[in-house]
Design an enzyme around this catalytic site. Structure first.
Site, PDB file in Angstrom:
ATOM      1  N   HIS A  32     -17.120   3.370  12.336  1.00 32.41           N
ATOM      2  CA  HIS A  32     -17.682   4.073  13.298  1.00 32.41           C
ATOM      3  C   HIS A  32     -16.871   5.193  12.883  1.00 32.41           C
ATOM      4  O   HIS A  32     -15.932   5.495  12.625  1.00 32.41           O
ATOM      5  CB  HIS A  32     -17.552   3.439  14.616  1.00 32.41           C
ATOM      6  CG  HIS A  32     -18.057   2.850  15.156  1.00 32.41           C
ATOM      7  ND1 HIS A  32     -18.186   1.996  16.174  1.00 32.41           N
ATOM      8  CD2 HIS A  32     -19.673   2.725  14.920  1.00 32.41           C
ATOM      9  CE1 HIS A  32     -19.578   0.946  16.492  1.00 32.41           C
ATOM     10  NE2 HIS A  32     -19.910   1.514  16.384  1.00 32.41           N
TER      11      HIS A  32
ATOM     12  N   CYS B  73     -11.958   3.431  20.841  1.00 29.44           N
ATOM     13  CA  CYS B  73     -13.330   2.528  21.227  1.00 29.44           C
ATOM     14  C   CYS B  73     -13.576   1.894  22.521  1.00 29.44           C
ATOM     15  O   CYS B  73     -13.937   1.457  23.637  1.00 29.44           O
ATOM     16  CB  CYS B  73     -12.646   1.819  20.514  1.00 29.44           C
ATOM     17  SG  CYS B  73     -12.646   2.010  18.600  1.00 29.44           S
TER      18      CYS B  73
ATOM     19  N   LEU C 275     -19.853  11.927 -30.980  1.00 28.21           N
ATOM     20  CA  LEU C 275     -20.575  13.472 -30.646  1.00 28.21           C
ATOM     21  C   LEU C 275     -22.063  13.549 -30.779  1.00 28.21           C
ATOM     22  O   LEU C 275     -22.352  14.777 -29.995  1.00 28.21           O
ATOM     23  CB  LEU C 275     -19.501  14.404 -31.011  1.00 28.21           C
ATOM     24  CG  LEU C 275     -18.193  14.292 -30.702  1.00 28.21           C
ATOM     25  CD1 LEU C 275     -17.786  15.368 -31.225  1.00 28.21           C
ATOM     26  CD2 LEU C 275     -18.150  14.291 -29.214  1.00 28.21           C
TER      27      LEU C 275
END
Length: 704
Positions: free
Chosen positions: A169, A265, A638
């Protein structure tokens, strides 16, 4: 002590316990919370808050142990409340109890659709100055709930994506404080969200905490004016808060941590003031895309949905039509949501690569902006990919020519009509129109049958096969493809590095060229130098190729080879003069196989044939790659990366290198036609030649 007029809602922990697992904190804590200690800790928090604010209580109910966490009841602003829609069924039973309390206390209750999760003030926190609403998403609340919050509460909503499931949360890792301060844990958010926070909150107002404080839920704090009430804080954090004028009150809430909650909370502020000058605004964008093909058995739909989430968005599958038979294709319509246009553009560009399209009724022309300066694209230009692409211009879909990776799409009008073409940035010309954004773009995917994919795509990596046998299986398939391409008059391009010569693979590559399996060779100065060195002196980098030992003065051999070729003026002239009598470059010249050698800053010499102008070298590579059916990339990272960027989808690619990291980088192009082989390149070429010999030998049946 003066009590603030701030009002909170709490619920006594009469029925609190850890009865189930819906977040990481609950794991291992089923029924391990002490009812007695939980009540004591809650009462202490209740007492502390009553000394500084007004506290209302909602009646607890049996069977809903998490009702004690009232922050999740809903989101209140003024007289309006958006009721929570809990994600997990375990908490959905709380909704009617909280709804009843809000209605009994005179609030106007707004309810989201039942399939749209939103978990109240646990995932939505008002800036304490009342300027905007911070809204979280990622674990419990859906991004699509945010436009509803903006509309119903008439406030600007800023969306933040949570990425650490310990902080499921927003209020577990983020706490707006009085006077514009913000207490937060940056590690809980993605980079976009952190950037958004930094844009909205001045550096001197940001109080970023360390992980040690975050896991003690220091951000899960109740703020009343200049007082902050929390479970626990480090001495360093307390000093930082005190320095900016906050009084820290610690009250242990360890029993509630077992369920993943702490002070914030356990409370819900229910008298949030409304600023009349602030009005609704949300940056969330949504659009529906359509995907077709073998979505399940190819894993395409899973890749698409994962991609949306991984890039900071959210989704809802609106329709899914499953193919009824093995050969049938499936179709899906997916609603994609993103917290901003920037994030949406990124997500959609990835979905386009997977073949996603707009619904027919949503199709729009591509957006164009002019090139103002030669070699410079508009800032928001669309970056092309390897996949066949079409763009919508004046209501018609136009195929993009010269498809390649990492280019811009330039639009020009000719006598024959509109032309769309991939161009690298340096080739853009002032006055051209370039496609920007992701609107009006689609890639073309041909849905193939399962049988066709299994027989034609490179799907060598079967589980449960030993690494030795896996290489042999790949060699068998590559040999089969080479033979098939040669017999059909197709084109194979080899990109090779000097390791081919050092490992003794030169003789095998020479044989492939001589027998017609190679139609073009790409490399650098080094492969040609060491091939010629070996041809003339039997060494490679001064090492005797037969005995495997260094030769006295051998370190000068490659320079002598360069010098001799330079004296003749070119490799072809050295071959014609009889100086070079065997090897890879010899076979290229004798069999009229074109080659391109791209130079680099480290090259000795270089050879006369080596193109030291990088732009011209790229152009020569691109020219030889046209019409390729297969590319063998042999131990040259490369050069192979450059080749990969120039090559459109549909070209089979085999990357061979002893270094797994190189193979992964080169083969992971999002293309099913690519495969990587981790092995010695000399061994690979030896096995490949042997397998081709088997395929061209007379067939003999075994009888007996």
């Amino acid at each position: 002590m003066t009590t603030s007029q701030i009002r909170f809602l709490m619920c006594a922990p009469e029925y609190y316990d850890v009865d189930y697992v819906i977040n990481p904190w609950m794991e291992g804590n089923i029924h391990k919370s002490s009812q007695e200690r939980a009540l004591q800790q809650w009462q202490k928090l209740h007492h502390v808050l009553k000394e500084h604010a007004i506290v209302d209580l909602v009646k607890p109910h049996q069977g809903v142990p998490d009702m004690v966490f009232t922050a999740n009841a809903g989101l209140v602003l003024g007289e309006n409340v958006v009721l929570s829609r809990f994600l997990h069924k375990e908490r959905q039973k709380e909704e009617p109890y909280f709804k009843a309390w809000f209605e009994e206390n005179g609030f106007t209750v707004y309810e989201l659709p039942k399939d749209l999760p939103f978990e109240g003030a646990g995932d939505a926190l008002l800036d304490r100055e009342g300027r905007w609403l911070w809204a979280g998403y990622g674990f419990r609340s859906e991004l699509d709930s945010h436009p509803f919050l903006a509309k119903w509460l008439d406030i600007e909503v800023l969306s933040l994506r949570l990425t650490d499931d310990r902080f499921y949360h927003l209020d577990t890792c983020f706490c707006p404080l009085a006077n514009g301060y913000l207490l937060y844990y940056p590690g809980a958010f993605d980079s976009y969200s952190n950037r958004l926070i930094e844009m909205r909150v001045a550096p001197e107002k940001r109080i970023a905490i360390e992980e040690a404080d975050a896991v003690n839920f220091a951000c899960n704090t109740v703020n009343v004016d200049n007082v902050v009430v929390m479970n626990k804080a480090s001495d360093e954090l307390k000093k930082r808060l005190a320095k900016v004028g906050f009084e820290v009150i610690e009250t242990p809430l360890t029993e509630f941590l077992k369920a993943g909650g702490a002070a914030k909370c356990l409370t819900l502020r229910v008298n949030e003031p409304v600023r009349e000058e602030v009005h609704a605004n949300t940056y969330v964008e949504s659009q529906v895309v359509r995907m077709e093909g073998h979505l399940l058995d190819s894993g395409l739909i899973n890749r698409a949905l994962d991609l949306i989430i991984d890039n900071g968005g959210s989704f809802k599958v609106m329709n899914f039509l499953l193919g009824e038979q093995r050969q049938s294709t499936s179709a899906a319509e997916v609603k994609v949501s993103a917290p901003s246009h920037e994030v949406m553009e990124s997500i959609v560009s990835h979905l386009i690569d997977l073949g996603a399209m707009n619904l027919p009724e949503d199709e729009r022309d591509a957006k164009l902006q002019p090139v103002i300066q030669n070699g410079v694209a508009p800032d928001d230009f669309y970056v092309s990919t390897i996949y066949p692409t079409e763009v919508r211009i004046n209501g018609k879909w136009v195929k993009v020519l010269s498809q390649r990776m990492d280019g811009a799409i330039a639009i020009t009008e000719t006598n024959q009509g509109t032309v769309a073409q991939c161009k690298i940035l340096r080739d853009l010309e002032a006055g051209e129109q370039v496609i920007v954004d992701v609107q009006g773009i689609r890639t073309i995917r041909n849905p193939e049958s399962r049988e066709k994919r299994n027989t034609e795509e490179f799907s060598f990596m079967s589980a449960g096969v030993s690494s030795e046998r896996r290489v042999e299986l790949i060699v068998e398939q590559v040999a089969w493809e080479l033979r098939k391409i040669r017999d059909a008059g197709g084109k194979v391009v080899v990109t090779a590095g000097p390791v081919v010569i050092h490992t003794g693979g030169g003789q095998h590559l020479s044989q492939l060229i001589r027998e017609g399996y190679v139609q073009a060779l790409l490399g650098g100065n080094a492969i040609a130098v060491h091939d010629i060195e070996q041809s003339m002196m039997g060494t490679s980098l001064g090492v005797d190729m037969k005995r495997g030992i260094s030769v006295r003065g051998g370190h000068r051999h490659h320079l002598k080879a360069i010098n001799w070729v330079r004296r003749h003026g070119s490799i072809a002239k050295a071959v014609q003069a009889g100086m070079i009598k065997k090897g890879v470059m010899y076979e290229c010249v004798r069999n009229h196989i074109p080659f391109a050698l791209a130079g680099s800053i480290r090259d000795d010499g270089p050879l006369p044939d080596t193109q030291m102008d990088l732009i011209k070298a790229q152009q020569e590579y691109a020219e030889l790659l046209k019409g390729a059916d297969m590319i063998l990339m042999l131990s040259t990272m490369l050069h192979s990366i450059g080749v990969g960027n120039m090559t459109p989808a549909g070209v089979k690619m085999v990357c061979v290198d002893i270094n797994p990291a190189v193979v992964t980088k080169l083969s992971d192009r999002g293309s099913v036609e690519s495969v990587g082989v981790v092995t010695d390149v000399g061994l690979f070429l030896s096995l490949l030649v042997q397998q081709l010999d088997k395929l061209t030998s007379p067939y003999t049946a075994e009888v007996g």
